[in-house]
Design an enzyme around this catalytic site. Structure first.
Site, short mmCIF file in Angstrom:
data_model
loop_
_atom_site.label_atom_id
_atom_site.label_comp_id
_atom_site.label_asym_id
_atom_site.label_seq_id
_atom_site.Cartn_x
_atom_site.Cartn_y
_atom_site.Cartn_z
N LYS A 1 -3.02 17.45 -5.57
CA LYS A 1 -4.42 17.84 -5.75
C LYS A 1 -4.79 18.94 -4.74
O LYS A 1 -4.98 20.08 -5.12
CB LYS A 1 -5.35 16.63 -5.61
CG LYS A 1 -5.37 15.74 -6.86
CD LYS A 1 -4.41 14.60 -6.78
CE LYS A 1 -4.70 13.45 -7.73
NZ LYS A 1 -4.62 13.70 -9.16
N ASP B 1 -6.72 5.27 -0.11
CA ASP B 1 -6.08 6.25 -0.96
C ASP B 1 -6.98 7.49 -0.94
O ASP B 1 -8.11 7.44 -1.45
CB ASP B 1 -5.95 5.69 -2.38
CG ASP B 1 -5.45 6.71 -3.39
OD1 ASP B 1 -5.21 7.88 -3.02
OD2 ASP B 1 -5.30 6.33 -4.58
N TRP C 1 -7.87 4.04 -10.25
CA TRP C 1 -6.77 4.05 -9.28
C TRP C 1 -6.80 2.84 -8.36
O TRP C 1 -5.75 2.28 -8.03
CB TRP C 1 -6.75 5.36 -8.51
CG TRP C 1 -6.47 6.49 -9.46
CD1 TRP C 1 -7.35 7.42 -9.91
CD2 TRP C 1 -5.24 6.73 -10.16
NE1 TRP C 1 -6.74 8.24 -10.83
CE2 TRP C 1 -5.45 7.83 -11.01
CE3 TRP C 1 -3.99 6.11 -10.16
CZ2 TRP C 1 -4.45 8.35 -11.84
CZ3 TRP C 1 -2.99 6.62 -10.98
CH2 TRP C 1 -3.23 7.73 -11.80
#
Lengths: 359, 359
Positions: free
Chosen positions: A194, A170, A102
């Protein structure tokens, strides 16, 4: 079917009481004669929900008034562009710690807009040593991904940048599972799917004094300051997802708050890591312990041909979605806030019995 | 409370059987032991849903294989930027028919990226005469908003552009309520939250041969071709909203398809317009008949001081959300696909009785 333990990396498991409350009030929202998804976002009911959700996030994460809380769309992928578009200002460079899938994607997207100073760390090493994080004073910001879901890595320290360089994180996959040091973080963002709710909602928490740096050619919807001014109601927000996030916040609060979520996360993760470490090499996780994720435990089997069998037998036992990300293979147990300790325990027991049968 | 008639402009009323099916399968999705909102978007169940939804849209709207169907986020507002970013190519100009709130916003956003040739029409005149639509051969595209929700305007003809100029339509608020002529339309888009599902989902239907014109500096998430290549799974799509849209498609199909939706829309709208036109000026809608929207009937009261009373008494009678958009005031009845004829009839009857009492 009775409820299974769902180890998917996201969208992932959510608290059962939240799901039950949504279902019970879905067709007729608390006696209003219509569903929440049919209500105007500018009506009193949804306005109350979004305002309360903002307040709950502020309380749960102890967000100071220096920071704004925005509810957006587009997930982490859109943030990969919005972060540079909003924070670059006159700067020509931004620094990215790249240690997994990511953070690499974020750095690649940023390279469309500026020079990226990439601080590369081989995923097998986990996270960089603090001494390897060298950031120029004139960098627009330092970016890192606090928890790499695909690679099973998590920072257990906050990367240090020069005081003048904002720090961006993030925190999609560990949002609401640990506290955030707001004196260090200028911007954090998280896709909801999530630990926070359904896919389609993104939360951004950003220092107010950093808003308004975009250029004229920035699409209006990609300008944080537009959403901040409008209280995240510049356009129609994803009302259903925000309702669910509201209930998730209340569930976290009722369960004891973010510190409690952190403690539970450690207990769950330890159950699985201990099983791996005590398997005599049958299960493998070679990430340095200090960089192991509490949220996503990745592992492989010494005998990799057994991987599919492991996932299939586990699924039969009600332990679902244990296959690793398609880009890396292997196995992965995502252990988000809503995963009961009993679920992690059941997985640990399954791992032991699988090893006995196939070891 | 018994179900009310919800005249909100969006998010707005949805079919009751759809809401009931969602509620019944929300906690345990068809015996899977988890909610759909907890499922990986790459798992078989959601993959089937998104593929089936694409197919259903293709069937219901008769979309030819020349056009791709994309499921995105960000609503109409993000499309206002994505349309020019994707379609401008080397062109310096695009033409916009500006006859209401939404087309004006679209034109303003496009002006960030190119010269906008605005074909302005005073909202009181409704839609332009075909002869007033003059578009240069080298315009990147001609844009119009087929139904202006705030102003209660709808095109009952397709604006003509030179053959070489693609036609783009915002059909957010009349999506699935009438057929689309694909030989004329190169791109249409719609926010879901009127006729298609919950807020947070945007559908774009675009000619495949127009994909890939973005420049290097276009954010990846704003590039249609990225989503087209990935089957709208480049990032995590809004899975819940797509599930609801899937059920809405099946409901439309079971009810007789888009032609049937169109016919019902005309019946509903006529009930209200007739009430207005036969009120001797008590109710006012001064839009030329050819430009009146089937979806959003706007009207004012000759005695405007009665507006709040009208809305309040209607609400007490189970006719909710009749106030006009905050920018224009007055009253507005949004009559989307899911509004039963009985709802429009009940409103017409209420209008008559209100007039008797206050006329």
């Amino acid at each position: 079917m009775p409820r299974v333990y769902n180890f998917a990396a996201g969208p992932g498991t959510l608290p059962l009481p939240v799901l039950e409350e949504v279902a019970a009030n879905f067709v007729d929202y608390h006696g209003e004669g219509m569903s929440l998804i049919e209500m105007s976002h500018r009506g009193a009911i949804f306005t109350d929900i979004i305002e309360e959700t903002r307040l709950l996030v502020r309380e749960l994460l102890d967000v100071p008034e220096t920071h704004d809380i925005l509810f957006l769309q587009g997930g982490g992928h859109l943030q990969f562009a919005m972060v540079p578009l909003n924070l670059l200002g006159a700067a020509a460079e931004a620094s990215y710690i790249v240690n997994g899938t990511w953070s690499r994607k974020a750095a690649q997207e940023a390279a469309k807009f500026c020079h990226v100073n990439a601080i590369n760390v081989n995923a097998s090493l986990g996270v960089p040593d603090a001494s390897d994080i060298i950031v120029a004073n004139d960098a627009a910001y330092l970016y890192y991904c606090q928890n790499e879901t695909v690679n099973g890595l998590e920072f257990n320290f906050i990367p240090a940048a020069p005081d003048c360089v904002p720090l961006v994180a993030d925190i999609s996959s560990n949002f609401m599972s640990r506290t955030v040091d707001w004196s260090r973080h200028s911007l954090v963002f998280a896709g909801a799917q999530k630990n926070f709710g359904p896919a389609g909602l993104t939360i951004v928490i950003v220092r107010k004094d950093l808003l308004g740096l975009t250029t004229e050619s920035c699409p209006t919807m990609l300008d944080y300051s537009v959403h901040a001014k409008a209280g995240s109601m510049y356009n129609t927000p994803p009302t259903f997802a925000i309702w669910v996030a509201n209930l998730v916040c209340k569930w976290i609060q009722a369960e004891g708050g973010v510190a409690q979520m952190d403690q539970r996360a450690r207990v769950r993760a330890d159950l699985i890591y201990n099983q791996i470490d005590n398997s005599g090499g049958f299960y493998i996780n070679s990430i340095p312990k200090k960089a192991r994720s509490r949220m996503n435990v990745v592992f492989t089997l010494e005998e990799s041909a057994l991987t599919d069998l492991f996932a299939a037998e586990a699924a039969k036992a009600g332990l679902k979605n244990l296959k690793g990300h398609r880009s890396v293979g292997g196995l992965r147990a995502s252990l988000y806030n809503a995963m009961p300790e009993q679920g992690a325990r059941a997985l640990a027991e399954f791992m032991q019995s699988f090893m006995k049968r196939h070891g």
